[in-house]
Write an enzyme that holds these catalytic residues in place. Sequence first.
Site, short mmCIF file in Angstrom:
data_model
loop_
_atom_site.label_atom_id
_atom_site.label_comp_id
_atom_site.label_asym_id
_atom_site.label_seq_id
_atom_site.Cartn_x
_atom_site.Cartn_y
_atom_site.Cartn_z
CG HIS A 147 -2.03 -1.05 1.13
ND1 HIS A 147 -2.47 -1.63 -0.04
CD2 HIS A 147 -2.77 -1.64 2.13
CE1 HIS A 147 -3.42 -2.51 0.22
NE2 HIS A 147 -3.62 -2.55 1.53
CG HIS A 221 -7.85 -0.49 2.24
ND1 HIS A 221 -8.58 -1.22 3.15
CD2 HIS A 221 -6.78 -1.24 1.93
CE1 HIS A 221 -7.94 -2.35 3.39
NE2 HIS A 221 -6.84 -2.39 2.67
CD GLU A 354 -8.30 -3.52 -0.54
OE1 GLU A 354 -7.15 -3.18 -0.85
OE2 GLU A 354 -8.52 -4.36 0.35
#
Length: 390
Positions: A147, A221, A354
């Site tokens: 991420h 997210h 996602e």
Amino acid sequence: MAAVLASALMLPACRQNTGSETQETADTTTNQPTATMKVTRESLGTLTGNAEVEMYTLRNTSGATVKITNYGAIVTSIQMPDKNGNFGEVVLGFGNVKDYLTNDYLSSGPYFGAVVGRYGNRIAKGRFSLEGQQYTLATNNGPNHLHGGLKGFDKKVWQAQKIQGDTTAKLHLMYRSPDGEEGYPGTLQTSITYTLTDNNELRIEYQATTDKPTIVNLTNHSYFNLAQDSAANVLDHQVTINAGRYVAVDKTLIPTGQLPSVKGTPMDFTTPHAIGERIGKVEGGYDHTWVFDRTGSDGDLFLGARVVAPASGRVMEVLTDQPGVQFYTGNFLNGTFRGHGGRTYVKNYGFCLETQHFPDSPNQPGFPSVVLRPGTSYQTTTVYRFSVQQ
Ligand code: GLA
């Protein structure tokens, strides 16, 4: 069946709501139910040291709301009606932006509602090469990069501009990521536009350009729980994912390169299944990328997933132009955080869908490319559409 759903619901990506739009700079609006679309702004001061942190509320004419802070481009709240017309929270998050800045929150890293990037998901050992050059990124998830690194887009203060139209309420967020930030090459000029429509859709448009070849994979997210008033978790939510294959991963959740069929496995959501029905057969719970059965041409949005919460009658559909979706069932939530309504976020209290490219694509020549070059533009759209069924 899933393919039929997909083609029936094909939407053009460029579909725009009409209506004259005016860009607002003054905070003259109030947060009251209204006959028109509203975007309101509240300043929260300089929570992170320098730039001003703000909270924006998008409200449509029926009273549905989406709250977004320019810190991390985080969607902190979405309130949608249930089958009886009662509005309620459908995402996990905090009412106070300070709660996204605590040490507990930052060290456990649930990424509630945030935009993750430059590369959402994992890159094996934080390494990739591009045009003969090796790059090293932070390894912040066991041996891997996750991420966007130590201070990814979820922890940046974005520059915000609210845009209010007759039929849409929008928030435009911009962030300029300098060359070399978190190890990624090239200056990345990034923008996200969140739009709440009168059809109870949250539309997210991502855009980026670069001055050197780089890699990009942005996603949101958000964790959803469509029945927070009555459900202890999301295990009874019925999920359909329009995907005949998934991305097989190793123990550290890095792809093996194989894209096996879901047929006859607990990964098969081509017809609706409760999340809890087969989750026990998947080590650790669902935390995988599904490979969409794309039937549309480039630029079309298609129905990637559909979720129904029997208790509230709320339905969420996910329309996207992305090749895959990470379906994550909040396996790492452990009750540390209390969020909206004082609810404790225990294991499986929320699920994420996602939309994105596949994990570790920079090291997987067989996967769709995530390379962005100067002179081209990264552009992608995902819509979360809410409705009810009795
Ligand atoms: C993603 C990952 C999960 C987890 C969450 C954040 O969905 O795939 O493994 O890291 O983010 O907690």
